[in-house]
Design a protein around this motif. Structure first.
Motif, PDB file in Angstrom:
ATOM      1  N   ALA A 394     -41.924  44.097 -29.987  1.00 33.59           N
ATOM      2  CA  ALA A 394     -41.386  43.050 -29.686  1.00 33.59           C
ATOM      3  C   ALA A 394     -42.600  42.310 -28.512  1.00 33.59           C
ATOM      4  CB  ALA A 394     -40.437  43.613 -28.410  1.00 33.59           C
ATOM      5  N   GLN A 395     -43.799  42.811 -28.261  1.00 33.69           N
ATOM      6  CA  GLN A 395     -44.648  42.202 -27.420  1.00 33.69           C
ATOM      7  C   GLN A 395     -45.332  41.411 -28.444  1.00 33.69           C
ATOM      8  OE1 GLN A 395     -46.469  45.631 -25.511  1.00 33.69           O
ATOM      9  NE2 GLN A 395     -45.008  46.096 -24.325  1.00 33.69           N
ATOM     10  N   ASN A 396     -45.511  41.485 -29.802  1.00 33.03           N
ATOM     11  CA  ASN A 396     -46.275  40.945 -30.852  1.00 33.03           C
ATOM     12  C   ASN A 396     -45.065  40.167 -31.805  1.00 33.03           C
ATOM     13  OD1 ASN A 396     -49.088  41.671 -30.491  1.00 33.03           O
ATOM     14  ND2 ASN A 396     -47.905  43.447 -29.965  1.00 33.03           N
ATOM     15  N   PRO A 397     -44.586  39.124 -31.521  1.00 39.19           N
ATOM     16  CA  PRO A 397     -43.710  38.202 -32.147  1.00 39.19           C
ATOM     17  C   PRO A 397     -44.150  38.033 -33.622  1.00 39.19           C
ATOM     18  CG  PRO A 397     -43.745  37.232 -29.952  1.00 39.19           C
ATOM     19  CD  PRO A 397     -44.973  38.356 -30.118  1.00 39.19           C
ATOM     20  N   GLY A 398     -43.622  38.164 -34.651  1.00 37.74           N
ATOM     21  CA  GLY A 398     -44.018  37.936 -36.011  1.00 37.74           C
ATOM     22  C   GLY A 398     -44.659  39.233 -36.601  1.00 37.74           C
ATOM     23  N   SER A 399     -45.125  40.098 -36.076  1.00 37.71           N
ATOM     24  CA  SER A 399     -45.245  41.563 -36.479  1.00 37.71           C
ATOM     25  C   SER A 399     -44.382  42.183 -37.404  1.00 37.71           C
ATOM     26  CB  SER A 399     -45.907  42.425 -35.374  1.00 37.71           C
ATOM     27  OG  SER A 399     -45.007  42.683 -34.614  1.00 37.71           O
ATOM     28  N   LYS A 554     -25.170  46.625 -23.976  1.00 38.57           N
ATOM     29  CA  LYS A 554     -25.073  45.620 -25.110  1.00 38.57           C
ATOM     30  C   LYS A 554     -25.773  46.270 -26.271  1.00 38.57           C
ATOM     31  CE  LYS A 554     -25.963  41.361 -22.287  1.00 38.57           C
ATOM     32  NZ  LYS A 554     -26.642  40.332 -22.134  1.00 38.57           N
ATOM     33  N   ASP A 555     -24.802  46.028 -27.332  1.00 41.24           N
ATOM     34  CA  ASP A 555     -25.188  46.373 -28.634  1.00 41.24           C
ATOM     35  C   ASP A 555     -26.368  45.673 -29.240  1.00 41.24           C
ATOM     36  OD1 ASP A 555     -24.332  48.763 -30.909  1.00 41.24           O
ATOM     37  OD2 ASP A 555     -24.407  46.511 -31.943  1.00 41.24           O
ATOM     38  N   ALA A 556     -27.309  46.400 -29.849  1.00 38.12           N
ATOM     39  CA  ALA A 556     -28.342  45.461 -30.539  1.00 38.12           C
ATOM     40  C   ALA A 556     -27.784  44.439 -31.830  1.00 38.12           C
ATOM     41  CB  ALA A 556     -29.347  46.769 -31.348  1.00 38.12           C
ATOM     42  N   GLY A 563     -32.690  44.045 -33.456  1.00 37.99           N
ATOM     43  CA  GLY A 563     -32.939  45.223 -32.333  1.00 37.99           C
ATOM     44  C   GLY A 563     -33.605  44.800 -31.450  1.00 37.99           C
ATOM     45  N   LEU A 564     -34.051  43.421 -31.506  1.00 34.15           N
ATOM     46  CA  LEU A 564     -35.346  43.021 -30.454  1.00 34.15           C
ATOM     47  C   LEU A 564     -34.726  41.609 -30.073  1.00 34.15           C
ATOM     48  CD1 LEU A 564     -38.406  43.515 -32.605  1.00 34.15           C
ATOM     49  CD2 LEU A 564     -37.427  45.238 -30.826  1.00 34.15           C
ATOM     50  N   ASP A 565     -34.730  41.536 -28.687  1.00 34.53           N
ATOM     51  CA  ASP A 565     -34.698  39.940 -28.094  1.00 34.53           C
ATOM     52  C   ASP A 565     -35.833  39.130 -28.003  1.00 34.53           C
ATOM     53  OD1 ASP A 565     -35.753  41.101 -25.934  1.00 34.53           O
ATOM     54  OD2 ASP A 565     -34.103  40.762 -24.402  1.00 34.53           O
ATOM     55  N   GLU A 566     -35.826  37.841 -27.633  1.00 31.84           N
ATOM     56  CA  GLU A 566     -36.837  37.171 -27.481  1.00 31.84           C
ATOM     57  C   GLU A 566     -37.925  37.489 -26.386  1.00 31.84           C
ATOM     58  OE1 GLU A 566     -35.367  33.102 -26.638  1.00 31.84           O
ATOM     59  OE2 GLU A 566     -34.309  33.105 -28.464  1.00 31.84           O
ATOM     60  N   ASN A 567     -37.447  37.924 -25.258  1.00 33.07           N
ATOM     61  CA  ASN A 567     -38.439  38.508 -24.163  1.00 33.07           C
ATOM     62  C   ASN A 567     -38.787  39.903 -24.395  1.00 33.07           C
ATOM     63  OD1 ASN A 567     -36.128  39.712 -23.134  1.00 33.07           O
ATOM     64  ND2 ASN A 567     -36.143  38.074 -21.421  1.00 33.07           N
ATOM     65  N   GLY A 568     -38.512  40.754 -25.289  1.00 31.82           N
ATOM     66  CA  GLY A 568     -38.686  42.014 -25.090  1.00 31.82           C
ATOM     67  C   GLY A 568     -38.080  43.010 -24.429  1.00 31.82           C
ATOM     68  N   ASP A 569     -37.185  42.449 -23.607  1.00 33.30           N
ATOM     69  CA  ASP A 569     -36.373  43.344 -22.666  1.00 33.30           C
ATOM     70  C   ASP A 569     -35.532  44.413 -23.379  1.00 33.30           C
ATOM     71  OD1 ASP A 569     -35.372  44.317 -20.098  1.00 33.30           O
ATOM     72  OD2 ASP A 569     -33.582  43.369 -20.771  1.00 33.30           O
ATOM     73  N   VAL A 570     -34.746  43.931 -24.608  1.00 31.23           N
ATOM     74  CA  VAL A 570     -34.116  45.015 -25.190  1.00 31.23           C
ATOM     75  C   VAL A 570     -34.543  45.393 -26.654  1.00 31.23           C
ATOM     76  CG1 VAL A 570     -31.607  45.129 -26.325  1.00 31.23           C
ATOM     77  CG2 VAL A 570     -31.865  43.863 -24.189  1.00 31.23           C
ATOM     78  N   VAL A 571     -34.707  46.644 -26.628  1.00 28.92           N
ATOM     79  CA  VAL A 571     -35.497  47.092 -27.694  1.00 28.92           C
ATOM     80  C   VAL A 571     -34.539  48.188 -28.483  1.00 28.92           C
ATOM     81  CG1 VAL A 571     -37.589  48.457 -28.619  1.00 28.92           C
ATOM     82  CG2 VAL A 571     -37.754  46.690 -26.979  1.00 28.92           C
ATOM     83  N   ARG A 576     -34.590  47.849 -21.117  1.00 24.97           N
ATOM     84  CA  ARG A 576     -35.778  48.601 -20.618  1.00 24.97           C
ATOM     85  C   ARG A 576     -35.277  48.105 -18.993  1.00 24.97           C
ATOM     86  NH1 ARG A 576     -41.311  46.419 -21.432  1.00 24.97           N
ATOM     87  NH2 ARG A 576     -40.604  44.560 -20.830  1.00 24.97           N
ATOM     88  N   THR A 577     -34.880  46.856 -18.477  1.00 25.04           N
ATOM     89  CA  THR A 577     -34.682  46.610 -17.160  1.00 25.04           C
ATOM     90  C   THR A 577     -33.347  47.302 -16.731  1.00 25.04           C
ATOM     91  OG1 THR A 577     -35.361  44.350 -17.649  1.00 25.04           O
ATOM     92  CG2 THR A 577     -33.807  44.754 -15.579  1.00 25.04           C
ATOM     93  N   TYR A 578     -32.292  47.343 -17.513  1.00 23.93           N
ATOM     94  CA  TYR A 578     -31.326  48.324 -16.906  1.00 23.93           C
ATOM     95  C   TYR A 578     -31.550  49.495 -16.768  1.00 23.93           C
ATOM     96  CZ  TYR A 578     -26.657  50.624 -17.412  1.00 23.93           C
ATOM     97  OH  TYR A 578     -25.663  51.266 -16.898  1.00 23.93           O
ATOM     98  N   VAL A 579     -32.371  50.115 -17.574  1.00 23.70           N
ATOM     99  CA  VAL A 579     -32.673  51.628 -17.596  1.00 23.70           C
ATOM    100  C   VAL A 579     -33.720  51.738 -16.266  1.00 23.70           C
ATOM    101  CG1 VAL A 579     -34.180  53.619 -18.674  1.00 23.70           C
ATOM    102  CG2 VAL A 579     -32.439  52.284 -20.003  1.00 23.70           C
ATOM    103  N   GLN A 580     -34.664  50.832 -16.185  1.00 17.97           N
ATOM    104  CA  GLN A 580     -35.477  51.024 -15.080  1.00 17.97           C
ATOM    105  C   GLN A 580     -34.632  50.849 -13.709  1.00 17.97           C
ATOM    106  OE1 GLN A 580     -38.439  48.086 -16.064  1.00 17.97           O
ATOM    107  NE2 GLN A 580     -39.655  49.578 -17.258  1.00 17.97           N
ATOM    108  N   ASN A 581     -33.771  49.955 -13.866  1.00 20.10           N
ATOM    109  CA  ASN A 581     -32.741  50.087 -12.414  1.00 20.10           C
ATOM    110  C   ASN A 581     -32.041  51.319 -12.195  1.00 20.10           C
ATOM    111  OD1 ASN A 581     -33.676  47.287 -11.956  1.00 20.10           O
ATOM    112  ND2 ASN A 581     -31.820  46.300 -13.136  1.00 20.10           N
TER     113      ASN A 581
END
Length: 631
Positions: A394-399, A554-556, A563-571, A576-581
């Protein structure tokens, strides 16, 4: 166990009762003294020891795949956790239920209703009653699903009815005690996956490897693990590393397993929200292997790690009080004359559910949509490696992710590629024969004492395929599991040799052409494991809405691509934001730092086997000299 014999005294290492992966240590024969003192004053224990002691035995022959590093103390701790212990605890303590929490404003005690069944009297609140909570792993549900030819979701519903339903444990026993909550460890696993990805990215960030720590702190909770980072969710692997290869400790992930993290969450929150001591919260975990019983017995996984102002004079309370396996769960039902196969396969009615005493955590632990297992490519052991790899992707788009098999099916190498460039490499090592190869290649090179010899050179056997030579040290992360095939093949799962007996006892016959051989062999066991894996991965294709909770993850497949969104928050469907909160909220309401909630520590364990033991005279002399005295 005798009152004068503590578990700490039992530090011998029992020889394995099954074929071991390493030679059993041969101890030197004790020679009689040439001139024994005829008037020596001996002790009673020496007289008893004059007869050859019977060999130490452990009945769980399929426990601890590392074979040979089980101590007497650990054998005792394992034997204390069984379905019988669950039943005796339920029969000794009434369940605490609402409104026992409500205070009458006079003495701070719970309102006594006089109802002995639900434990609402003041006496029960003060010490007799307990709040029972259970957590169930998806691998256990998969094993039961394969046995009774149901889906993994239906098997989970049957377990919930056994532990909490009207036709389950509450229908019998001295108090009709049952479990207030049955938690799916898949929920807490998602928090573990997010935390694992954060731990790896932090440890591999520039400058993290430059921090030096003293060797004595290699297993400390606040130490950043070294590359390659090795998983810590498998207790059999941790037991093996601590006792045989302590140089591995700096590489171990400090993250707790889903079982341990569930226990910490349950006891820290419930004791704070309900204002009861952690000792009145009793947590049983239903897991795929016996090694989890040893994990539950670790001194690091107790209330001393998270209870504010812990009184050192009081015994610490374990985060997980008891661990039973799939087979023991069936024994639990049989002991109460409950036919497990006859239990309802539908969810428990929402009207009978007790909300968790925190709305945010209630929505997290009991979502309206059942948590889904990972895809087969992620494996059957929690999917740590694949989730971390997807986080990097997610941190490396196109990989893209490249997968290659090693020397056998239990050694797999993963590479994240950006064109022809390798961004990160990871690997999976399952089974102790493969683990031995891994730790051997991570062993620090022995410095030669020969004059003129090259420093740091060691001979390493060559091999073909992935994960050979020095490439092991190139991995960023390695998913290590003791059982070949992963957690669905745990020692506590229903084996192919037991399926026919279990089905006969339950009055269940094979369906869909599923015929178990009268004398199954390795081929049949392999085929059976494939059935269990099929049940495990079926959870990624079906869902069960039970109406619990008030917030849905939300389901992937519905919100993201692959399973990946544009900003890498949902993997992988996990925000990740929801779990960290949720983790921050947990830390806030308990007043405990997140590090003490999520992470743990390890220690080097040494064996006394083969070492000359001190005599009573030497021990007394040493004690006297340490106190400044003498003879």
């Amino acid at each position: 166990m005798s009152a004068i014999l503590s578990a700490d005294d039992l530090n011998d290492f029992i020889s394995p009762g099954v074929a071991c992966i390493k030679p059993i240590e041969t101890l030197p024969v004790q020679k009689p003294e040439d001139n024994p003192n005829a008037y020596e004053v001996t002790t009673e224990d020496k007289v008893a020891a004059s007869q050859p002691a019977p060999p130490a035995q452990i009945s769980l022959t399929d426990c601890l795949a590392c074979s040979g590093c089980v101590t007497s103390a650990e054998a005792v701790l394992v034997s204390l956790q069984s379905h019988s212990e669950v039943l005796s605890t339920l029969d000794s303590h009434p369940s605490l239920h609402l409104p026992w929490l409500a205070h009458n404003g006079t003495n701070g005690a719970a309102n006594g209703t006089g109802n002995k069944t639900n434990g609402n009297t003041n006496g029960y609140y003060k010490g007799e009653g307990k709040l029972f909570v259970a957590s169930v792993s998806p691998q256990t549900r998969a094993s039961l699903a394969a046995v009774f030819s149901v889906s993994e979701v239906e098997a989970g519903n049957m377990v919930a009815h056994l532990l909490s339903g009207p036709s389950g444990l509450k229908a019998g026993g001295a108090y009709g005690s049952d479990f207030t909550w049955v938690i799916d460890t898949n929920v807490v696993r998602e928090a573990c996956l997010v935390a694992a990805a954060e731990e790896v990215t932090t440890a591999l960030s520039p400058g993290a490897s430059e921090v030096n720590h003293p060797p004595s702190s290699d297993g400390a909770i606040d130490i950043t693990p070294k590359k390659p980072i090795l998983t810590s969710a498998c207790p059999g692997w941790i037991c093996y590393a601590e006792k045989t290869h302590p140089y591995i400790l700096p590489h171990l992930s400090r993250l707790k397993s889903p079982q341990a993290l569930t226990g910490t969450l349950i006891k820290s929150v419930l004791s704070q929200r309900y204002n009861i001591p952690p000792s009145q919260i009793w947590h049983v975990a239903i897991m795929p292997c016996f090694d989890k019983k040893l994990e539950a017995s670790r001194g690091e996984l107790t209330s001393t790690a998270w209870l504010p102002n812990h009184d050192s004079s009081q015994d610490p309370v374990r985060d997980v009080d008891c661990v039973i396996t799939a087979r023991e769960l069936l024994h639990l039902a049989a002991a109460r004359n409950i036919s497990f196969s006859s239990l309802p396969r539908t969810p428990l009615p929402t009207s009978e559910r007790t909300p968790f005493p925190d709305p945010k955590l209630d929505a997290f632990l009991f979502p309206p949509t059942r948590r889904r297992n990972q895809d087969p490519v992620a494996g059957s052991s929690g999917g740590y490696l694949y989730h971390i790899l997807e986080t990097y992707q997610a941190q490396n788009p196109g990989s893209s992710i490249s997968v290659s098999r090693g020397r056998n099916a239990d050694v797999v190498e993963y590479s994240l590629m950006q064109g022809s460039e390798t961004i990160v490499k990871m690997a999976r090592f399952y089974g102790f024969r493969n683990i031995q190869n891994l730790v051997r290649r991570l062993k620090p090179a022995k410095i030669s004492k020969m004059p003129g010899a090259r420093v740091g050179v060691s001979r390493r056997p060559g091999a073909n395929g992935a994960a050979t030579g020095e490439s092991v040290k190139d991995y960023a992360y390695v998913e290590v599991m003791a059982c070949p095939g992963g957690c669905t093949n745990g020692g506590g799962q229903v084996k192919v040799t037991e399926v026919e007996a279990v089905r006969s006892a339950e009055g269940v016959h094979a369906v869909n052409g599923d015929v178990v051989s009268a004398r199954p062999g390795p081929k049949e066991q392999k085929e059976w494991l494939a059935r269990v894996d099929e049940a495990y991965f079926s959870g990624s294709e079906e869902e069960s809405v039970d109406g619990d909770g008030d917030q849905e993850m939300k389901d992937a497949n519905e919100t993201t691509k692959n399973g990946l969104d544009e900003n890498g928050d949902v993997v992988g469907g996990i925000s990740r934001t929801y779990v960290q909160n949720m983790l921050s909220h947990w830390s806030k309401i308990t007043g405990v730092e997140t590090q003490n909630l999520l992470y743990t520590s390890y220690r080097k364990v040494e064996s006394d086997v083969g070492k000359k033991k001190q005599s009573d005279v030497e021990r007394v002399a040493g004690l006297a000299s340490s106190l400044g005295g003498g003879w």
